[in-house]
Write a protein that holds these residues in place. Structure first.
Motif, mmCIF file in Angstrom:
data_model
loop_
_atom_site.group_PDB
_atom_site.id
_atom_site.type_symbol
_atom_site.label_atom_id
_atom_site.label_comp_id
_atom_site.label_asym_id
_atom_site.label_seq_id
_atom_site.Cartn_x
_atom_site.Cartn_y
_atom_site.Cartn_z
ATOM 1 N N HIS A 1 -4.482 4.837 7.137
ATOM 2 C CA HIS A 1 -5.312 5.235 6.005
ATOM 3 C C HIS A 1 -5.176 6.737 5.788
ATOM 4 C CE1 HIS A 1 -7.447 1.370 5.609
ATOM 5 N NE2 HIS A 1 -7.328 1.318 6.921
ATOM 6 N N GLU B 1 -14.351 -2.993 5.959
ATOM 7 C CA GLU B 1 -13.544 -3.783 5.041
ATOM 8 C C GLU B 1 -13.716 -5.274 5.316
ATOM 9 O OE1 GLU B 1 -9.611 -2.313 5.633
ATOM 10 O OE2 GLU B 1 -9.804 -0.749 4.091
ATOM 11 N N LYS C 1 2.176 3.131 3.191
ATOM 12 C CA LYS C 1 1.265 3.136 4.338
ATOM 13 C C LYS C 1 1.619 1.982 5.280
ATOM 14 C CE LYS C 1 -2.767 4.870 1.796
ATOM 15 N NZ LYS C 1 -4.172 4.571 1.418
ATOM 16 N N ARG D 1 0.832 -1.203 0.000
ATOM 17 C CA ARG D 1 0.000 0.000 0.000
ATOM 18 C C ARG D 1 0.870 1.258 0.000
ATOM 19 N NH1 ARG D 1 -2.271 0.120 4.900
ATOM 20 N NH2 ARG D 1 -4.084 1.374 4.363
ATOM 21 N N CYS E 1 0.631 5.549 -0.613
ATOM 22 C CA CYS E 1 -0.251 6.715 -0.720
ATOM 23 C C CYS E 1 0.313 7.671 -1.764
ATOM 24 C CB CYS E 1 -0.380 7.408 0.637
ATOM 25 S SG CYS E 1 -1.498 8.836 0.604
ATOM 26 N N CYS F 1 -2.012 10.815 5.908
ATOM 27 C CA CYS F 1 -2.256 9.468 6.405
ATOM 28 C C CYS F 1 -2.215 9.470 7.940
ATOM 29 C CB CYS F 1 -1.210 8.492 5.866
ATOM 30 S SG CYS F 1 -1.394 8.155 4.097
ATOM 31 N N ILE G 1 -13.029 1.448 10.106
ATOM 32 C CA ILE G 1 -12.682 1.177 8.708
ATOM 33 C C ILE G 1 -12.490 -0.316 8.486
ATOM 34 C CG2 ILE G 1 -10.921 1.531 6.927
ATOM 35 C CD1 ILE G 1 -10.472 4.318 8.077
#
Length: 281
Positions: free
Chosen positions: A108, A216, A103, A94, A96, A116, A212
């Motif tokens: 996030h 998910e 990340k 991941r 950003c 982030c 979050i």
């Protein structure tokens, strides 16, 4: 921007101030009397609750929820990082694009804060800040003591209003204070909202999830069941370990307004680190 006093924050502080004043100088004083032992004890307890609520609210507002260091780089060979979160499409680590850095797990990007956030739970307009790794406990303790304070005030409201109505009936008077009505209109929905919010976050903590990650996980569970697999949240370490990870290593400090966070927010223990005998069921 984080740390700025916004209109929602003014609303929260105004509500706290109004409820504090009304509870002490209308409900307690009108029913028990502030000069009596019972009245003084209730005033002292409610004042202590109000102080904790304001202090933890201030921490949640002004404390940085967790910033990703510019030097952070995922170490795929690090022994304390048995899993690495990857993009759903492509399977890459991941990254950003807006912040131009990788990340960490559970981090996030917040579109409101424009950066982030470590272990981001959500962005809360009522604190003008994200709820993340560094201020999650302060936010939780604020809600917890807010619930206790609201219930305490509600009990005093019912008792004081009943006492005032009884006196009015005995003396044929019409002195019922309009403050009772305003306090009830404000207090009832606030109490219900805080209880629901507290229950939601207790549910998340027991599974070591963020808001979050819950959403998910719902999709991941559906995809896993579709192909005949069983989805298990990778950060669920068992109830006690989950509580300890969020509230602190000492059970005696779990309800304290301030405590040291476990870890840096860059790496987290996972269920793969836990022996099978202690695996959550």
């Amino acid at each position: 921007m984080r740390g700025y006093v916004t209109f929602p924050i003014i609303i929260v502080l105004t509500a706290i101030g109004y409820l504090y004043y009304t509870t002490l100088f209308v409900l307690i004083d009108g029913w028990l009397g502030l000069s009596t032992a019972a009245g003084f004890a209730n005033a002292a307890v409610f004042t202590a609750l109000a102080v904790v609520v304001v202090v933890t609210y201030g921490i949640a507002v002004f404390k940085d929820p967790g910033r990703v260091p510019y030097s952070f780089s995922p170490d795929i060979e690090h022994s304390e990082s048995p899993i690495h979160e990857i993009k759903r499409k492509g399977g890459d680590l991941r990254f950003c694009q807006k912040c131009s850095h990788y990340k960490p797990p559970r981090a996030h990007h917040c579109r409101t804060c424009k950066r982030c956030v470590l272990r981001m739970d959500h962005h809360c307009v009522w604190i003008n800040n994200c709820v993340g790794h560094e201020n999650y406990k302060a936010f939780l303790i604020f809600v917890f003591y807010g619930v206790i304070a609201c219930i305490h005030s509600m009990v005093l409201l019912v008792g004081s209003a009943s006492y005032a109505l009884h006196n009015d009936q005995e003396h044929n008077a019409g002195s019922f204070n309009i403050s009772y009505i305003i306090c009830g209109i404000l207090l009832l929905p606030l109490t219900i909202a805080l209880i629901v919010l507290l229950g939601w976050h207790i549910y998340l903590i027991l599974q070591n999830k963020t808001t979050i990650e819950y959403h998910e996980g719902v999709k991941a569970m559906w995809l896993a069941e579709k192909v005949g697999n069983v989805y298990r949240h990778p950060y669920d370490l068992g109830i006690y370990e989950n509580l300890k990870w969020v509230l602190g290593p000492s059970i005696f400090c779990w309800f304290c307004p301030v405590t040291k966070n476990l870890g840096s927010g860059l790496r987290f223990r996972t269920a793969y680190d836990v022996p099978l005998s202690t695996f959550p069921t």
